[in-house]
Design a protein around this motif. Structure first.
Motif, PDB file in Angstrom:
ATOM      1  N   VAL A 180       0.856  -1.185   0.000  1.00 41.23           N
ATOM      2  CA  VAL A 180       0.000   0.000   0.000  1.00 41.23           C
ATOM      3  C   VAL A 180       0.893   1.236   0.000  1.00 41.23           C
ATOM      4  CG1 VAL A 180      -1.618   1.375   1.380  1.00 41.23           C
ATOM      5  CG2 VAL A 180      -1.965  -1.084   1.131  1.00 41.23           C
ATOM      6  N   ASN A 212      -5.212  -0.534   5.888  1.00 34.40           N
ATOM      7  CA  ASN A 212      -5.570  -1.004   4.554  1.00 34.40           C
ATOM      8  C   ASN A 212      -4.765  -2.220   4.109  1.00 34.40           C
ATOM      9  OD1 ASN A 212      -7.565   0.943   2.963  1.00 34.40           O
ATOM     10  ND2 ASN A 212      -6.335   2.198   4.355  1.00 34.40           N
ATOM     11  N   ILE A 250      -3.562   4.600  -1.855  1.00 36.08           N
ATOM     12  CA  ILE A 250      -4.611   5.189  -1.026  1.00 36.08           C
ATOM     13  C   ILE A 250      -4.207   6.621  -0.675  1.00 36.08           C
ATOM     14  CG2 ILE A 250      -5.261   2.934  -0.087  1.00 36.08           C
ATOM     15  CD1 ILE A 250      -3.951   3.816   2.561  1.00 36.08           C
TER      16      ILE A 250
END
Length: 218
Positions: free
Chosen positions: A56, A100, A81
């Motif tokens: 991520v 996440n 993100i």
């Protein structure tokens, strides 16, 4: 299973200051060229080569500029993100990333660390996996002392620890990482320092001279 979080949400303040003082075109440090690829791409590639399942990347300030070099990155393991609040601390950016990923060990890397090799990242992961209690260890790139550490002073990313630890400590702070790491070690979280392969691994790209140094040595 090991995931990764790459923080890439900062203000780029010191690089902007240096470029302005030199009368140079303002450019974000993460998209500056490093032997044919943007800095952030070099970092992501090293992370993916270290053995993580997925990654991520957390964006904040200058997200459009940075995302311009990420949108066509050809690896489905990378998820982009965004911070809801641009004006947040590093701990909040990291927490956003941890929320996440899948529950388990997490490799935490700053996007301006393209010279940390995948071999060193893999070693950080290995040391965490092999510890008797992987939920209570921070396997970290050593700045001075190596092996089991008595102090977290001066330490930061990259490191590997369980997402459980991060979810326990990060929500209580809006700060840089070092105070949080110091609190962890004072609460008997085990810290294990892995030595750098070379001096380049210890250099983050903060200022223009850092960039030139890494570009010349890379």
């Amino acid at each position: 299973m090991v995931s990764a979080v790459i923080t890439a949400a900062g203000l780029n303040r010191r690089m902007r200051e240096d470029l302005l003082s030199k009368g140079m075109t303002i450019e974000h440090k993460l998209i500056m060229d490093l032997k044919g690829k943007p800095v952030i791409i070099r970092t992501i590639e090293n992370v993916l080569e270290s053995g993580v399942k997925n990654c991520v990347v957390v964006l904040g300030h200058y997200s459009e500029e940075i995302n311009s070099v990420l949108k066509d990155f050809p690896d489905e393991r990378v998820k982009i993100i965004y911070n809801h609040d641009l004006d947040c601390e590093l701990s909040e950016t990291l927490l956003n990333g941890v929320k996440n990923i899948e529950y388990g060990l997490c490799l935490c890397v700053a996007a301006d660390q393209p010279t940390v090799t995948y071999n060193t990242m893999a070693k950080l992961i290995e040391n965490a996996i092999n510890y008797e209690n992987p939920e209570n260890i921070v396997s970290i790139l050593a700045r001075k002392e190596t092996g089991f550490l008595e102090s977290a002073e001066g330490l930061g990313m990259p490191f590997v620890c369980h997402s459980k630890l991060l979810l326990n400590y990060l929500p209580e702070h809006k700060d840089n990482l070092n105070p949080i790491l110091r609190e962890m070690i004072s609460n008997d979280v085990v810290f294990y320092g892995t030595p750098a392969i070379n001096e380049l691994e210890l250099v983050n790209i903060n200022r223009y001279n850092d960039y030139l140094y890494i570009k010349n040595k890379f």
